[in-house]
Scaffold this motif. Sequence first.
Motif, PDB file in Angstrom:
ATOM      1  N   LYS A   1       4.254   5.469  -5.706  1.00  0.00           N
ATOM      2  CA  LYS A   1       4.205   5.497  -7.168  1.00  0.00           C
ATOM      3  C   LYS A   1       3.364   6.674  -7.661  1.00  0.00           C
ATOM      4  O   LYS A   1       3.756   7.392  -8.588  1.00  0.00           O
TER       5      LYS A   1
ATOM      6  N   GLU B   1       0.830  -1.200   0.000  1.00  0.00           N
ATOM      7  CA  GLU B   1       0.000   0.000   0.000  1.00  0.00           C
ATOM      8  C   GLU B   1       0.867   1.253   0.000  1.00  0.00           C
ATOM      9  O   GLU B   1       0.559   2.238  -0.686  1.00  0.00           O
TER      10      GLU B   1
ATOM     11  N   THR C   1       3.998  -2.417  -5.781  1.00  0.00           N
ATOM     12  CA  THR C   1       2.739  -1.905  -5.244  1.00  0.00           C
ATOM     13  C   THR C   1       1.785  -3.047  -4.900  1.00  0.00           C
ATOM     14  O   THR C   1       1.986  -4.205  -5.301  1.00  0.00           O
TER      15      THR C   1
ATOM     16  N   GLU D   1       3.888   1.511  -1.220  1.00  0.00           N
ATOM     17  CA  GLU D   1       4.501   1.636  -2.538  1.00  0.00           C
ATOM     18  C   GLU D   1       3.510   2.207  -3.557  1.00  0.00           C
ATOM     19  O   GLU D   1       3.899   2.955  -4.459  1.00  0.00           O
ATOM     20  N   LEU D   2       2.238   1.852  -3.435  1.00  0.00           N
ATOM     21  CA  LEU D   2       1.234   2.405  -4.339  1.00  0.00           C
ATOM     22  C   LEU D   2       1.116   3.914  -4.132  1.00  0.00           C
ATOM     23  O   LEU D   2       1.029   4.682  -5.106  1.00  0.00           O
TER      24      LEU D   2
END
Length: 316
Positions: free
Chosen positions: A101, A95, A176, A97-98
């Motif tokens: 990004k 989460e 992600t 990493e999302l």
Amino acid sequence: MSAQNLEVIATPFAPARPPRSARTKAALYCAAVAAAMLFPAISTKAQLPTLDVSKTASQTPTKKDDGASSPDEPAKISTKPPDIPVDQVIKKFGERELEFKKERDNYTYTQTFVVQTIDYNGRADGEYRMTSDILFTPEGKRYEKVISAPAPTLERIQLSQQDLDDVEHVQPFVLTSDELPKYDVTYVGREALDELGTYVFDVKPKKIEKNQRYFQGRIWVDDRDLNIVKTDGKAVPDIIKHGNENIFPRFETFRENIEGHFWFPTYTRSDDELHFSTGAVHMRMTIKYANYKRFGSTIKIGPAIETKDPQQKPQN
């Protein structure tokens, strides 16, 4: 990266020498025997300077703990479990990493990509270099503007479209929550990287889909904010078919805290041997990401330069 269709001769050219006398030959023979008794033989492989990539994933790149270990001693990974269950750590860093990004997609930055082939004396004998700005149009569409691309001098390998795609998607690896179902993620333990405590995971794709690129290797996750702060591995799969060998190097990518709690990729390095059927090629690669700036409507952007052939210099 694929090998150029050239004949590679590993033995350097030796000019003809005048014949030696019997006495000279005897003296040289005695000297050779004495040298062999004093020094062990050096293999051809030992003469070629390469990185021992098997150690990379278990070593911190800078500081050691309290100076107690020698510079060549691998850093120790503790098998102590994380503070919360492993599956929760994986879910939370996915989460995170999302979020990262989406945040990075709002930034402009400068990227310098360099690939070199290395000869038997440890010197670069060919190079590809490109510096580009990752920008936005006034409408907010992301694009790449090449600002410097000297004529490449690579002769023993050539870059493929997969190499350039990997620079964008694999080397700055972002795992992600959307991508997690594609990977097996295995907890390894804890390791200190400089002042950071990290959780270490091994990552590999569950299966290889046609025309898809993946990361396989090891990641280090900050144990406080659950950001990926380092990756060590390679892009997979290698592509070998119909006489074409497209082989990809092992690399490390390091991140830094650029904005708030997010860690942005700032440096990728590789020092590896690519093993082709025609022989091994020693290569080095670096990617530097600099000048991160959040996109704003006041940014003025010039025309982009597009290059379809990575081996050709773009025209202004």
